[in-house]
Design a protein around this motif. Structure first.
Motif, PDB file in Angstrom:
ATOM      1  N   ASN A 103      52.982  29.349  12.844  1.00 16.56           N
ATOM      2  CA  ASN A 103      52.188  30.062  11.873  1.00 16.56           C
ATOM      3  C   ASN A 103      52.179  31.397  11.451  1.00 16.56           C
ATOM      4  O   ASN A 103      52.022  31.619  10.508  1.00 16.56           O
ATOM      5  CB  ASN A 103      50.616  29.522  11.826  1.00 16.56           C
ATOM      6  CG  ASN A 103      49.724  30.150  12.779  1.00 16.56           C
ATOM      7  OD1 ASN A 103      49.783  31.473  13.230  1.00 16.56           O
ATOM      8  ND2 ASN A 103      48.791  29.383  13.379  1.00 16.56           N
ATOM      9  N   ASN A 104      52.314  32.284  12.590  1.00 18.11           N
ATOM     10  CA  ASN A 104      52.745  33.832  12.269  1.00 18.11           C
ATOM     11  C   ASN A 104      53.996  33.811  11.498  1.00 18.11           C
ATOM     12  O   ASN A 104      54.113  34.881  10.622  1.00 18.11           O
ATOM     13  CB  ASN A 104      52.720  34.506  13.626  1.00 18.11           C
ATOM     14  CG  ASN A 104      51.342  34.927  13.946  1.00 18.11           C
ATOM     15  OD1 ASN A 104      50.928  35.980  13.846  1.00 18.11           O
ATOM     16  ND2 ASN A 104      50.197  34.019  14.381  1.00 18.11           N
ATOM     17  N   ILE A 105      54.950  33.233  11.906  1.00 17.49           N
ATOM     18  CA  ILE A 105      56.229  33.202  11.081  1.00 17.49           C
ATOM     19  C   ILE A 105      56.242  32.860   9.641  1.00 17.49           C
ATOM     20  O   ILE A 105      56.533  33.813   8.807  1.00 17.49           O
ATOM     21  CB  ILE A 105      57.399  32.647  11.968  1.00 17.49           C
ATOM     22  CG1 ILE A 105      57.813  33.292  13.195  1.00 17.49           C
ATOM     23  CG2 ILE A 105      58.655  32.368  11.160  1.00 17.49           C
ATOM     24  CD1 ILE A 105      58.653  32.233  14.054  1.00 17.49           C
ATOM     25  N   ILE A 106      55.612  31.850   9.623  1.00 20.61           N
ATOM     26  CA  ILE A 106      55.385  31.298   8.019  1.00 20.61           C
ATOM     27  C   ILE A 106      54.665  32.321   7.281  1.00 20.61           C
ATOM     28  O   ILE A 106      54.885  32.783   6.099  1.00 20.61           O
ATOM     29  CB  ILE A 106      54.899  29.963   7.980  1.00 20.61           C
ATOM     30  CG1 ILE A 106      55.940  28.961   8.676  1.00 20.61           C
ATOM     31  CG2 ILE A 106      54.479  29.756   6.646  1.00 20.61           C
ATOM     32  CD1 ILE A 106      57.055  28.638   7.851  1.00 20.61           C
ATOM     33  N   LYS A 198      62.176  25.748  11.559  1.00 18.97           N
ATOM     34  CA  LYS A 198      63.343  24.964  12.175  1.00 18.97           C
ATOM     35  C   LYS A 198      64.329  24.944  10.740  1.00 18.97           C
ATOM     36  O   LYS A 198      65.618  25.210  11.221  1.00 18.97           O
ATOM     37  CB  LYS A 198      63.219  23.898  12.819  1.00 18.97           C
ATOM     38  CG  LYS A 198      62.357  24.045  14.008  1.00 18.97           C
ATOM     39  CD  LYS A 198      61.884  22.693  14.566  1.00 18.97           C
ATOM     40  CE  LYS A 198      61.233  22.901  16.044  1.00 18.97           C
ATOM     41  NZ  LYS A 198      60.170  23.654  15.918  1.00 18.97           N
ATOM     42  N   ARG A 199      64.047  24.631   9.575  1.00 14.16           N
ATOM     43  CA  ARG A 199      65.108  24.505   8.593  1.00 14.16           C
ATOM     44  C   ARG A 199      65.634  26.013   8.292  1.00 14.16           C
ATOM     45  O   ARG A 199      66.772  26.072   8.105  1.00 14.16           O
ATOM     46  CB  ARG A 199      64.179  23.825   7.350  1.00 14.16           C
ATOM     47  CG  ARG A 199      63.999  22.701   7.046  1.00 14.16           C
ATOM     48  CD  ARG A 199      63.113  22.234   5.936  1.00 14.16           C
ATOM     49  NE  ARG A 199      63.870  23.005   4.696  1.00 14.16           N
ATOM     50  CZ  ARG A 199      64.685  22.180   4.138  1.00 14.16           C
ATOM     51  NH1 ARG A 199      65.137  20.946   4.516  1.00 14.16           N
ATOM     52  NH2 ARG A 199      65.057  22.592   2.921  1.00 14.16           N
ATOM     53  N   LEU A 200      64.865  26.957   8.331  1.00 13.24           N
ATOM     54  CA  LEU A 200      65.354  28.118   8.092  1.00 13.24           C
ATOM     55  C   LEU A 200      66.387  28.565   9.085  1.00 13.24           C
ATOM     56  O   LEU A 200      67.354  29.214   8.598  1.00 13.24           O
ATOM     57  CB  LEU A 200      64.026  29.197   8.024  1.00 13.24           C
ATOM     58  CG  LEU A 200      63.094  29.065   6.820  1.00 13.24           C
ATOM     59  CD1 LEU A 200      61.908  29.930   7.008  1.00 13.24           C
ATOM     60  CD2 LEU A 200      63.525  29.237   5.622  1.00 13.24           C
ATOM     61  N   LEU A 201      65.996  28.366  10.462  1.00 14.15           N
ATOM     62  CA  LEU A 201      66.875  28.858  11.442  1.00 14.15           C
ATOM     63  C   LEU A 201      68.260  28.014  11.043  1.00 14.15           C
ATOM     64  O   LEU A 201      69.398  28.571  11.407  1.00 14.15           O
ATOM     65  CB  LEU A 201      66.299  28.359  12.811  1.00 14.15           C
ATOM     66  CG  LEU A 201      65.244  29.440  13.131  1.00 14.15           C
ATOM     67  CD1 LEU A 201      64.475  28.697  14.383  1.00 14.15           C
ATOM     68  CD2 LEU A 201      65.771  30.587  13.525  1.00 14.15           C
ATOM     69  N   LEU A 202      68.289  26.620  10.884  1.00 15.74           N
ATOM     70  CA  LEU A 202      69.403  25.874  10.637  1.00 15.74           C
ATOM     71  C   LEU A 202      70.343  26.426   9.459  1.00 15.74           C
ATOM     72  O   LEU A 202      71.438  26.566   9.449  1.00 15.74           O
ATOM     73  CB  LEU A 202      68.935  24.332  10.402  1.00 15.74           C
ATOM     74  CG  LEU A 202      68.621  23.702  11.741  1.00 15.74           C
ATOM     75  CD1 LEU A 202      68.164  22.336  11.205  1.00 15.74           C
ATOM     76  CD2 LEU A 202      69.686  23.286  12.599  1.00 15.74           C
ATOM     77  N   ALA A 206      74.140  28.237   9.019  1.00 19.42           N
ATOM     78  CA  ALA A 206      74.720  27.702   8.106  1.00 19.42           C
ATOM     79  C   ALA A 206      75.196  26.239   8.253  1.00 19.42           C
ATOM     80  O   ALA A 206      76.227  25.676   8.343  1.00 19.42           O
ATOM     81  CB  ALA A 206      76.173  28.332   8.332  1.00 19.42           C
ATOM     82  N   VAL A 207      74.096  25.485   8.682  1.00 23.95           N
ATOM     83  CA  VAL A 207      74.227  24.095   8.893  1.00 23.95           C
ATOM     84  C   VAL A 207      73.860  23.631   7.472  1.00 23.95           C
ATOM     85  O   VAL A 207      72.388  23.768   7.114  1.00 23.95           O
ATOM     86  CB  VAL A 207      73.119  23.560  10.223  1.00 23.95           C
ATOM     87  CG1 VAL A 207      73.214  21.731  10.146  1.00 23.95           C
ATOM     88  CG2 VAL A 207      73.406  24.093  11.423  1.00 23.95           C
ATOM     89  N   PRO A 208      74.805  22.614   7.004  1.00 19.85           N
ATOM     90  CA  PRO A 208      74.215  22.356   5.673  1.00 19.85           C
ATOM     91  C   PRO A 208      73.145  21.254   5.791  1.00 19.85           C
ATOM     92  O   PRO A 208      73.057  20.549   6.429  1.00 19.85           O
ATOM     93  CB  PRO A 208      75.654  21.379   5.229  1.00 19.85           C
ATOM     94  CG  PRO A 208      76.381  21.223   6.536  1.00 19.85           C
ATOM     95  CD  PRO A 208      75.969  22.300   7.358  1.00 19.85           C
TER      96      PRO A 208
END
Ligand SMILES: CSCCC(=O)C(=O)COP(=O)(O)O
Ligand SMILES: [Zn+2]
Length: 211
Positions: A103-106, A198-202, A206-208
């Motif tokens: 929640n801190n990252i978001i 996790k989406r942002l990290l992926l 460069a994970v499509p």
């Protein structure tokens, strides 16, 4: 069983579940549950305690202004004023505040937008929103060490018996009509935050990803 004991046990159960998720880092977090409406009283976590531990001094009864309603040597949460705003402006029955890394990252990634927006996630149904591709938004406000200043800004976003506010680089405060609903909403927000981090990290890796 008195209403205070009943509400104490209800809040202690939620606190134990959130502790099991390890959502109380370094004494952070505070919880409350309404006990009476007229006059307004609620149980709030004592300030500065390790909320992962369970003791008979975890909570104290306070009045509508957040002042202790009984003789006690423990202090109410430093953020009790946020809870008083919610109980004073709505018919909420429970307020949960936790600091998690997600929640801190978001709150930091979307601070400039003043809100974080999520859509197309099945978990959104936990908010009682069942439309296809429904969208949910959570406001993000600046943190402030001066609690009255923080509470004044916070109060602008309190307009229903259920709701949530993200405090930038601090944590989330969620409220509901009862402890069950407040915890359900908190878990749904934290699921969305964890999913998005996790989406942002992926994406960075460069994970499509499907759009
Ligand atoms: C180490 S956390 C700093 C205070 C805070 O943000 C919090 O949530 C816990 O404060 P409390 O007074 O409720 O223990
Ligand atoms: Zn806090």
């Amino acid at each position: 069983m008195s209403i205070v004991v009943q509400k104490w046990n209800e809040l202690a159960e939620v606190k134990a579940e959130l502790a099991a998720r390890d959502w109380f880092f370094a004494t952070s977090g505070n919880l409350s549950i309404k006990v009476t409406n007229d006059p307004l009283t609620f149980l709030v976590t004592a300030s500065g305690k390790d909320k992962r531990k369970q003791t008979d001094e975890d909570f104290l009864l306070v009045d509508a202004a957040g002042r202790p309603a009984e003789q006690t040597h423990v202090k109410p949460s430093a953020e009790t004023l946020l809870h008083t705003k919610i109980y004073g402006q709505t018919n909420a029955g429970c307020v949960l505040h936790v600091h998690t890394v997600d929640n801190n990252i978001i709150s930091d990634v979307y601070a400039q937008n003043g809100e974080a927006v999520f859509s197309g996630q099945e978990i959104i149904k936990a908010f009682g929103i069942w439309e296809e591709n429904a969208e949910v938004r959570i406001p993000i406000i600046d943190n402030d060490a001066d609690i009255p200043t923080l509470a004044a800004e916070f109060a602008k976003h309190v307009d229903g018996d259920t709701g949530a506010v993200l405090i930038h680089n601090h944590g989330i405060t969620v409220w509901g009509r009862d402890a069950f609903e407040a915890k359900k909403h908190l878990e749904a927000w934290e699921f969305l935050f964890s999913w998005q981090v996790k989406r942002l990290l992926l994406q960075r890796a460069a994970v499509p990803l499907a759009d």
